[in-house]
Design a protein around this motif. Structure first.
Motif, mmCIF file in Angstrom:
data_model
loop_
_atom_site.group_PDB
_atom_site.id
_atom_site.type_symbol
_atom_site.label_atom_id
_atom_site.label_comp_id
_atom_site.label_asym_id
_atom_site.label_seq_id
_atom_site.Cartn_x
_atom_site.Cartn_y
_atom_site.Cartn_z
ATOM 1 N N LYS A 147 3.660 3.500 4.886
ATOM 2 C CA LYS A 147 4.080 2.103 4.820
ATOM 3 C C LYS A 147 2.887 1.141 4.888
ATOM 4 C CE LYS A 147 8.567 2.835 4.703
ATOM 5 N NZ LYS A 147 9.410 2.400 3.581
ATOM 6 N N VAL A 148 1.899 1.409 4.057
ATOM 7 C CA VAL A 148 0.707 0.570 3.995
ATOM 8 C C VAL A 148 0.310 0.405 2.534
ATOM 9 C CG1 VAL A 148 -1.775 0.460 4.494
ATOM 10 C CG2 VAL A 148 -0.191 1.202 6.279
ATOM 11 N N SER A 199 -2.392 -4.039 3.763
ATOM 12 C CA SER A 199 -1.250 -4.860 4.164
ATOM 13 C C SER A 199 -0.093 -3.936 4.495
ATOM 14 C CB SER A 199 -0.854 -5.844 3.052
ATOM 15 O OG SER A 199 -0.271 -5.164 1.966
ATOM 16 N N THR A 200 0.859 -4.449 5.233
ATOM 17 C CA THR A 200 2.068 -3.684 5.491
ATOM 18 C C THR A 200 2.884 -3.616 4.208
ATOM 19 O OG1 THR A 200 3.240 -5.680 6.213
ATOM 20 C CG2 THR A 200 2.163 -4.343 7.919
ATOM 21 N N LYS A 201 3.598 -2.525 4.030
ATOM 22 C CA LYS A 201 4.459 -2.349 2.854
ATOM 23 C C LYS A 201 5.871 -2.766 3.247
ATOM 24 C CE LYS A 201 5.897 1.212 -0.441
ATOM 25 N NZ LYS A 201 5.784 0.336 -1.614
ATOM 26 N N ASP A 224 4.930 -8.639 2.106
ATOM 27 C CA ASP A 224 3.896 -7.839 2.743
ATOM 28 C C ASP A 224 3.074 -8.736 3.664
ATOM 29 O OD1 ASP A 224 4.797 -5.775 1.165
ATOM 30 O OD2 ASP A 224 3.199 -5.950 -0.322
ATOM 31 N N LYS A 280 -5.362 -1.923 12.343
ATOM 32 C CA LYS A 280 -3.910 -1.828 12.512
ATOM 33 C C LYS A 280 -3.372 -0.532 11.909
ATOM 34 C CE LYS A 280 0.246 -3.426 13.490
ATOM 35 N NZ LYS A 280 0.723 -3.550 14.880
ATOM 36 N N VAL A 281 -3.997 -0.046 10.823
ATOM 37 C CA VAL A 281 -3.567 1.204 10.206
ATOM 38 C C VAL A 281 -3.771 2.357 11.184
ATOM 39 C CG1 VAL A 281 -3.821 2.737 8.220
ATOM 40 C CG2 VAL A 281 -4.175 0.273 7.946
ATOM 41 N N MET A 285 -1.016 2.427 13.573
ATOM 42 C CA MET A 285 0.240 2.897 12.983
ATOM 43 C C MET A 285 0.243 4.407 12.757
ATOM 44 S SD MET A 285 0.578 -0.162 10.138
ATOM 45 C CE MET A 285 2.022 0.506 9.309
#
Length: 320
Positions: free
Chosen positions: A113-114, A159-161, A168, A175-176, A179
Motif C-alpha cells: 500500500k505504497v 505516498s500512501t496508496k 494519496d 514512514k514506509v 509500515m
C-alpha cells in the motif's frame, strides 16, 4: 473502449482506467484490462481517448521486458514466447474483440500500500512543497532550486496508496519503514531507484527526460516460477515478508512525467507527454472538479497524439 463488458467473467474492480476480472479455474491469476477512460483531478471524463488502453498496455509490456533484469514482475501473458492473444485462456477468448491488445494476465499477490514515487526533477507537488518549506516529502533540499530543475540525485518520495475515491498522501521515506519494517522498506527504495535510473537512461537515449514516475510493488510468498515469468533471471528480491515483484502498469504517461529533451528549459513548467491538454482545458473552463464533463474533440485528438508519440519514441515502434 470506455468500459469492458465480459459477463461470463467475474468483475472484481473497475478503477479509473483498468477493469480487473478473475479467471474461472485460475484462482492465482487476474485479468487486467486497460480501457480508454481518462481521469483528471480524480474525476473520470465522459468521453474516452481512442487507443489509450492499447498504448498504455503496449508501453507497460515494453518496460516489463526491458527492466526484467532488475526485479521479477507479475506478468504472465502476453510473454516473449506467447505474445499473441491466442495464448489467453479459453474463457477469455470469446471477448477477443474487446480485449486483444489491451489486456494482461497477471499473478495475484499481496499489494503493498505504497506508491513508490521517484523524482529526478523538481516539479508538480514536489515543487509546490519546496516553495513553501524547502523540502520534498519532508526531505530537505538545497536552497535556490528552480522549477523543473534536475535534482542532485533522484529521490525516493513515497505516498500512501489510497482506496478509490480517496487521495494519496505524500509521506517521508521513514514512514514506509514504520509500515513494513526497515528491510522491506529499504528493498522497495533500492529497487525503485534502480528502475528509475535504468528507465531515465533509456529515455535520454531517445530524446526524452523522465522527470518522475511511480512504481507499484507486490509480495509473493515464494519466488515466481521461471516457466511462466519472463523476468525470472532478475536477482531475487526476497525479504522476510515474501518476494518483492513489480506490478500494475509501469512507466506510462499515466504514471510518469516525460518531457522532450530538446525543449527542456529549467525555471518553469515543461510540456509533458500526458494528459496536460486535458488538465489545462479543465482549469481554463472552470471544470477542474466537475463530474460528467465531455471534452472537445480537439482536446481528445491532441491528448491521444501525445500518448501515441510517447509510446513511439520510447519503444521505437508504431502501434497499429
Amino acid at each position: 473502449m470506455n468500459e469492458s463488458n465480459c459477463p461470463d467473467l467475474t468483475l472484481i474492480a473497475r478503477g479509473k482506467v483498468r477493469d480487473i476480472y478473475s479467471i474461472p479455474g485460475e484462482d492465482d491469476k487476474l485479468l487486467f484490462v486497460a480501457s480508454d477512460r481518462l481521469s483528471a483531478f480524480d474525476v473520470i471524463l465522459e468521453n474516452a481517448i481512442p487507443s489509450k488502453g492499447k498504448l498504455l498496455t503496449s508501453l507497460s509490456l515494453f518496460w516489463f521486458s526491458k527492466l526484467a533484469s532488475i526485479i521479477p514482475n507479475h506478468l504472465i501473458l502476453p510473454s516473449p514466447t506467447q505474445p499473441n492473444f491466442d495464448a489467453f485462456p479459453e474463457s477469455v477468448q470469446k471477448y477477443k474483440d474487446q480485449l486483444e491488445g489491451r489486456s494482461m494476465i497477471v499473478r495475484k499477490c499481496e499489494v503493498i500500500k505504497v506508491e513508490a514515487i521517484v523524482r529526478g526533477y523538481i516539479t508538480g507537488s514536489g515543487w509546490n512543497e519546496y516553495k513553501k518549506s524547502g523540502t520534498v516529502h519532508g526531505i530537505q533540499l538545497p536552497e535556490g532550486l528552480v522549477e523543473s530543475q534536475k535534482l542532485p540525485e533522484p529521490l525516493f518520495t513515497p505516498s500512501t496508496k489510497a482506496d478509490q475515491g480517496d487521495h494519496d498522501e505524500n509521506i517521508h521515506p521513514s514512514k514506509v519503514a514504520e509500515m513494513y519494517g526497515p528491510q522491506l522498506a529499504g528493498e522497495i527504495e533500492r529497487v525503485a531507484l534502480a528502475l528509475y535510473n535504468a528507465a531515465a537512461a533509456h529515455a535520454t537515449s531517445v530524446g526524452l527526460i523522465l522527470a518522475d514516475t511511480k512504481f507499484e510493488f507486490g509480495l509473493l510468498p515464494a519466488p515466481p516460477s521461471p516457466a511462466t515469468t519472463p523476468s525470472s533471471d532478475a536477482p531475487s528480491s526476497a525479504t522476510p515478508h515474501g518476494t518483492l515483484i513489480l506490478i500494475d502498469e509501469v512507466l506510462t504517461p499515466d504514471s510518469s512525467r516525460y518531457w522532450s529533451l530538446d525543449k527542456y528549459v529549467p525555471g518553469g513548467p515543461q510540456e509533458s507527454f500526458d494528459k496536460q491538454f486535458v488538465r489545462d482545458w479543465l482549469i481554463a473552463e472552470g471544470k477542474k472538479a466537475v463530474g460528467g464533463v465531455k471534452l472537445p474533440e480537439e482536446v481528445v485528438e491532441k491528448t491521444e497524439g501525445r500518448y501515441r508519440e510517447c509510446y513511439e519514441r520510447v519503444t521505437g515502434a508504431k502501434l497499429a
